[in-house]
Design a protein around this motif. Structure first.
Motif, PDB file in Angstrom:
ATOM      1  N   LEU A 362       0.724  -1.223   0.074  1.00 28.28           N
ATOM      2  CA  LEU A 362      -0.135   0.123   0.039  1.00 28.28           C
ATOM      3  C   LEU A 362       1.020   1.293   0.069  1.00 28.28           C
ATOM      4  O   LEU A 362       0.700   2.300  -0.877  1.00 28.28           O
ATOM      5  CB  LEU A 362      -0.874  -0.010   1.316  1.00 28.28           C
ATOM      6  CG  LEU A 362      -2.170  -0.713   1.363  1.00 28.28           C
ATOM      7  CD1 LEU A 362      -2.843  -0.767   2.452  1.00 28.28           C
ATOM      8  CD2 LEU A 362      -2.980  -0.115  -0.046  1.00 28.28           C
ATOM      9  N   GLU A 363       1.917   1.171   0.823  1.00 26.00           N
ATOM     10  CA  GLU A 363       2.760   2.426   1.007  1.00 26.00           C
ATOM     11  C   GLU A 363       3.362   2.770  -0.580  1.00 26.00           C
ATOM     12  O   GLU A 363       3.240   3.974  -0.877  1.00 26.00           O
ATOM     13  CB  GLU A 363       3.899   1.964   1.882  1.00 26.00           C
ATOM     14  CG  GLU A 363       4.736   3.196   2.519  1.00 26.00           C
ATOM     15  CD  GLU A 363       5.763   2.750   3.549  1.00 26.00           C
ATOM     16  OE1 GLU A 363       5.281   1.765   4.602  1.00 26.00           O
ATOM     17  OE2 GLU A 363       6.770   3.172   3.152  1.00 26.00           O
ATOM     18  N   VAL A 364       3.771   1.754  -1.125  1.00 25.76           N
ATOM     19  CA  VAL A 364       4.595   1.936  -2.565  1.00 25.76           C
ATOM     20  C   VAL A 364       3.489   2.387  -3.582  1.00 25.76           C
ATOM     21  O   VAL A 364       3.654   3.460  -4.219  1.00 25.76           O
ATOM     22  CB  VAL A 364       5.245   0.845  -2.921  1.00 25.76           C
ATOM     23  CG1 VAL A 364       6.007   1.081  -4.390  1.00 25.76           C
ATOM     24  CG2 VAL A 364       6.166   0.223  -1.937  1.00 25.76           C
ATOM     25  N   ALA A 365       2.328   1.533  -3.550  1.00 27.15           N
ATOM     26  CA  ALA A 365       1.291   1.899  -4.551  1.00 27.15           C
ATOM     27  C   ALA A 365       0.857   3.537  -4.326  1.00 27.15           C
ATOM     28  O   ALA A 365       0.580   4.139  -5.149  1.00 27.15           O
ATOM     29  CB  ALA A 365      -0.098   1.031  -4.152  1.00 27.15           C
ATOM     30  N   GLN A 366       0.828   3.934  -2.707  1.00 23.03           N
ATOM     31  CA  GLN A 366       0.181   5.349  -2.621  1.00 23.03           C
ATOM     32  C   GLN A 366       1.294   6.220  -3.138  1.00 23.03           C
ATOM     33  O   GLN A 366       0.927   7.235  -3.703  1.00 23.03           O
ATOM     34  CB  GLN A 366      -0.126   5.464  -1.077  1.00 23.03           C
ATOM     35  CG  GLN A 366      -1.523   4.848  -0.878  1.00 23.03           C
ATOM     36  CD  GLN A 366      -1.710   4.432   0.477  1.00 23.03           C
ATOM     37  OE1 GLN A 366      -0.994   4.707   1.161  1.00 23.03           O
ATOM     38  NE2 GLN A 366      -2.936   3.974   0.813  1.00 23.03           N
ATOM     39  N   SER A 367       2.522   6.042  -3.118  1.00 22.78           N
ATOM     40  CA  SER A 367       3.549   6.956  -3.344  1.00 22.78           C
ATOM     41  C   SER A 367       3.505   7.021  -4.959  1.00 22.78           C
ATOM     42  O   SER A 367       3.716   7.942  -5.524  1.00 22.78           O
ATOM     43  CB  SER A 367       4.962   6.721  -2.940  1.00 22.78           C
ATOM     44  OG  SER A 367       5.695   6.116  -3.686  1.00 22.78           O
ATOM     45  N   SER A 368       3.138   5.891  -5.657  1.00 16.82           N
ATOM     46  CA  SER A 368       3.134   5.819  -7.117  1.00 16.82           C
ATOM     47  C   SER A 368       1.920   6.686  -7.538  1.00 16.82           C
ATOM     48  O   SER A 368       2.139   7.497  -8.446  1.00 16.82           O
ATOM     49  CB  SER A 368       3.230   4.411  -7.606  1.00 16.82           C
ATOM     50  OG  SER A 368       3.970   3.663  -7.209  1.00 16.82           O
ATOM     51  N   TYR A 369       0.960   6.618  -6.801  1.00 16.37           N
ATOM     52  CA  TYR A 369      -0.155   7.203  -6.917  1.00 16.37           C
ATOM     53  C   TYR A 369       0.055   8.939  -6.795  1.00 16.37           C
ATOM     54  O   TYR A 369      -0.176   9.734  -7.703  1.00 16.37           O
ATOM     55  CB  TYR A 369      -1.306   7.016  -6.116  1.00 16.37           C
ATOM     56  CG  TYR A 369      -2.735   7.969  -6.316  1.00 16.37           C
ATOM     57  CD1 TYR A 369      -3.512   7.298  -7.376  1.00 16.37           C
ATOM     58  CD2 TYR A 369      -3.046   8.739  -5.779  1.00 16.37           C
ATOM     59  CE1 TYR A 369      -4.722   7.830  -7.688  1.00 16.37           C
ATOM     60  CE2 TYR A 369      -4.331   9.555  -6.371  1.00 16.37           C
ATOM     61  CZ  TYR A 369      -5.148   8.904  -7.283  1.00 16.37           C
ATOM     62  OH  TYR A 369      -6.207   9.653  -7.615  1.00 16.37           O
ATOM     63  N   ARG A 370       0.683   9.201  -5.806  1.00 14.38           N
ATOM     64  CA  ARG A 370       1.156  10.615  -5.621  1.00 14.38           C
ATOM     65  C   ARG A 370       2.222  11.242  -6.633  1.00 14.38           C
ATOM     66  O   ARG A 370       1.794  12.119  -7.323  1.00 14.38           O
ATOM     67  CB  ARG A 370       1.985  10.919  -4.325  1.00 14.38           C
ATOM     68  CG  ARG A 370       0.842  10.897  -2.995  1.00 14.38           C
ATOM     69  CD  ARG A 370       1.411  11.420  -1.784  1.00 14.38           C
ATOM     70  NE  ARG A 370       2.804  10.432  -1.424  1.00 14.38           N
ATOM     71  CZ  ARG A 370       2.475   9.585  -0.562  1.00 14.38           C
ATOM     72  NH1 ARG A 370       1.219   8.957  -0.266  1.00 14.38           N
ATOM     73  NH2 ARG A 370       3.368   8.788  -0.211  1.00 14.38           N
ATOM     74  N   ALA A 371       2.847  10.365  -7.142  1.00 13.23           N
ATOM     75  CA  ALA A 371       3.970  10.686  -8.383  1.00 13.23           C
ATOM     76  C   ALA A 371       3.057  11.009  -9.532  1.00 13.23           C
ATOM     77  O   ALA A 371       3.225  11.840 -10.465  1.00 13.23           O
ATOM     78  CB  ALA A 371       4.916   9.576  -8.733  1.00 13.23           C
TER      79      ALA A 371
END
Ligand code: HEC
Ligand code: HEC
Ligand code: HEC
Ligand code: HEC
Ligand code: HEC
Ligand code: HEC
Ligand code: HEC
Ligand code: HEC
Ligand code: HEC
Length: 415
Positions: A362-371
């Motif tokens: 989730l952490e990585v997916a969310q940071s990809s989303y923010r990018a």
């Protein structure tokens, strides 16, 4: 010395390749018709023929005589057509003899008969049931090939059909109390797909799970081992899970309970949880710990899957407007791996373990989303900038045009 004297007799008894030129069996049979000629025609492809053996190796008789009364006389050891019950012993005269076989293939196994005798086939044959498989039903006869030959009936891609000749034939299997759907189901499985469509020879065929010669259904205790011999990580988690002991007590067979044996399908999220169709519901009911765990695992897995979907969508949007988001893409790949890891960890049936992998993803997916979000903002900013400069250009052009017209008018007036 004694041995050397014995050798020719030994050679004759086993029908070892002898350098006699005369082979009346082939000569005469090739000139006959139908079932009598076919063995001689097929024999050119036979591994035994290629290794210098001939008809006498299995049938006995005297190939040096053209007289059928002599060539095929019991006095010369002729056995006739070998009846189904005595086939295994006939083949094993050589195949259980390490001295002989290892002269041709040093690493070859010589336990086929011993294994066969432990199988349901072997035991039933010994009891007089000739409808079971013996050596030639799986390997053919007169055109027996090396098992690695793609034309061999035991080659992985052909083996299921070889078994199906009997096991999918309801008439042949009538009277036995077992289903005849193994082949049909297997052909729908992820394993057959991997084998047939992707040529992945590491995927199991019938004999991988049942044994080449010891064919029997894996017992309850050994099913997890059968599947686990390839899916090692799953097995390691499963044997430590609360289900191992629980299933053992219930007499249930590990992986097969949830994945089935022959029609193993591609698992999806739909299997987990407490909604209709979920496998957990077969045993767990509202109020018990397994039910709660199933609900929790399901919602966490779903959460990660949804988050991955959203991130993927936004990155796609950014990419299609030409924005550079390759780093976020890479990140999303890692998050996808976390989902796979969570699906593996599910086999611990410990919600905390699944949670761990999900949280990481989730952490990585969310940071990809923010990018992705940032890239889109950047895009909008650039678009606004572009629009602004377009307006400026248009206004300037219009101004220029007016000025030129004004000049023109003045010139016209003054002239
Ligand atoms: C001159 C011709 C001739 C020669 C030589 C000959 N056969 Fe035959 N064989 C026949 C004929 C004809 C039959 C069918 C009639 C019979 O069973 O006698 C037959 C039948 C057979 C059968 C089937 C028997 C059964 O019970 O159904 C086998 C097996 C066989 N031969 C093997 C051999 C072998 C091995 C040799 C060499 C050692 C050999 N034959 C040499 C002509 C020959
Ligand atoms: C590796 C062992 C082996 C060798 C070598 C072999 N056979 Fe056979 N043969 C068998 C067996 C087993 C059967 C019984 C087949 C069955 O039950 O369908 C058989 C059956 C036969 C039959 C009877 C066919 C029928 O359908 O009635 C004939 C004829 C025959 N063999 C001839 C030959 C000839 C000729 C050769 C040499 C070219 C030969 N065999 C080599 C194992 C062998
Ligand atoms: C139910 C089908 C079946 C029966 C019955 C059967 N085999 Fe096999 N056999 C196989 C398969 C499957 C393989 C392995 C193929 C591979 O490695 O890809 C094999 C492999 C072999 C090999 C190669 C060495 C090895 O062990 O892997 C030999 C030799 C052999 N079998 C002989 C025999 C003999 C002799 C008999 C009778 C006693 C027999 N087979 C009965 C299916 C069978
Ligand atoms: C006279 C001895 C002899 C007899 C009888 C015999 N074989 Fe063989 N067989 C051999 C030898 C030698 C080889 C070559 C070595 C090897 O490949 O294992 C061989 C090879 C094979 C192979 C190929 C194994 C591989 O390397 O992939 C199969 C399968 C096989 N035999 C099955 C049978 C069957 C089934 C029978 C009975 C119908 C039979 N054999 C009877 C000696 C014999
Ligand atoms: C010549 C026909 C034939 C062939 C070929 C054959 N089988 Fe069988 N098999 C049988 C018969 C008949 C039985 C006895 C059924 C019973 O006793 O329940 C049996 C029993 C079995 C059993 C035990 C079933 C049980 O629970 O009792 C298994 C497992 C099996 N076969 C697997 C295979 C595999 C795997 C192959 C291919 C490598 C194969 N068989 C090829 C005829 C065949
Ligand atoms: C991935 C492993 C696997 C493969 C591949 C596989 N089986 Fe099975 N098979 C099993 C297991 C496990 C059982 C026992 C089921 C149980 O106890 O619940 C079984 C049971 C059987 C039985 C007993 C009767 C029945 O249906 O329960 C037969 C016969 C059989 N298999 C034949 C085959 C044949 C033929 C093929 C190939 C077309 C095949 N199997 C492929 C794992 C496998
Ligand atoms: C001989 C090795 C082998 C055995 C034994 C085996 N499998 Fe597989 N399995 C594979 C391979 C190879 C694949 C295809 C992998 C892929 O799709 O990337 C696969 C795929 C799967 C999949 C789908 C995985 C996915 O992500 O799509 C499941 C579920 C599965 N196997 C369960 C089982 C079960 C249950 C058993 C025992 C009844 C079993 N397997 C026995 C090798 C094996
Ligand atoms: C209590 C039920 C249950 C048991 C027992 C079970 N599994 Fe699973 N398995 C599942 C569920 C549910 C999934 C699907 C997870 C998803 O897709 O979210 C799954 C997924 C899989 C996958 C695919 C993983 C992926 O990446 O998609 C494989 C391979 C697999 N299981 C193998 C096994 C093996 C091997 C065993 C036995 C050692 C086993 N399973 C025992 C429920 C079970
Ligand atoms: C074949 C029946 C069966 C299936 C299917 C099954 N379970 Fe279970 N499960 C049990 C049994 C029996 C126990 C041990 C008794 C108990 O605690 O309820 C157990 C225990 C558990 C536990 C441990 C509970 C505790 O007391 O700590 C969890 C967690 C669990 N199961 C989750 C699941 C999930 C998730 C699924 C679906 C993917 C599932 N189970 C499918 C029978 C099953």
């Amino acid at each position: 010395m004694k041995l050397r004297w014995m050798a020719p007799i030994f050679v004759m008894a086993l029908g070892l390749p002898a350098q006699t030129a005369k082979n009346s069996c082939v000569e005469c049979h090739a000139a006959l018709e139908g079932d009598l000629a076919r063995p001689a025609e097929l024999f050119a492809n036979d591994i035994h023929g290629k290794n210098g053996f001939s008809c006498v190796a299995c049938h006995g008789g005297d190939p040096s005589s053209d007289d059928p009364e002599v060539a095929m006389s019991r006095g010369r050891g002729f056995l006739g057509k070998i009846d189904r019950r005595s086939v295994p012993a006939r083949c094993a005269r050589c195949h259980s003899d390490a001295n002989l076989i290892h002269r041709f293939k040093p690493q070859q196994r010589v336990d086929q008969l011993a294994q066969y005798q432990t199988s349901v086939h072997g035991q039933r044959l010994a009891a007089g049931d000739v409808k079971v498989a013996n050596c030639i039903d799986c390997h053919s006869v007169h055109d027996i090939r090396e098992v690695s030959d793609p034309l061999s009936p035991v080659y992985p891609l052909r083996l299921p059909e070889t078994c199906a000749r009997c096991h999918a034939d309801a008439a042949h299997m009538q009277g036995y109390r077992i289903p005849t759907d193994q082949f049909e189901k297997y052909r729908k499985s992820v394993h057959w797909e991997a084998l047939a469509q992707r040529g992945d020879l590491s995927a199991p065929n019938c004999a991988t799970c049942h044994g080449n010669h010891g064919a029997a259904p894996p017992g309850v205790a050994s099913v997890a081992m059968v599947c686990g011999s390839c899916h090692v990580v799953f097995e390691n988690l499963f044997v430590k899970s609360p289900h191992k002991k629980a299933f053992d007590n219930m007499g249930l067979a590990g992986c097969v309970v949830c994945h089935s044996n022959h029609d193993v399908e591609k698992p999806t999220l739909a299997l987990v949880g407490v909604q209709p169709g979920a496998v957990c519901l077969n045993c767990h009911a509202k109020g018990d710990k397994g039910y709660e765990a199933a609900m929790q695992m399901r919602s966490r897995l779903e959460q990660l899957a949804a988050s991955l979907g959203r991130s993927d969508d936004i990155l796609k949007m950014a990419e299609s407007s030409g924005m550079e988001v390759s780093e976020a893409r890479l990140g999303l790949g890692t998050a996808n791996e976390s989902l796979v890891k969570a699906e593996v960890d599910l086999h611990s049936f410990d919600p905390a373990m699944v949670d761990g992998a999900v949280a990481k993803g989730l952490e990585v997916a969310q940071s990809s989303y923010r990018a992705g979000q940032k890239a889109l903002e950047e895009r909008d900013y650039r678009r606004k900038g572009l629009a602004l400069s377009l307006v400026t250009i248009v206004v300037t052009m219009a101004g220029l045009w007016l000025a030129v017209r004004e000049l023109d008018n003045r010139r016209k007036k003054s002239s």
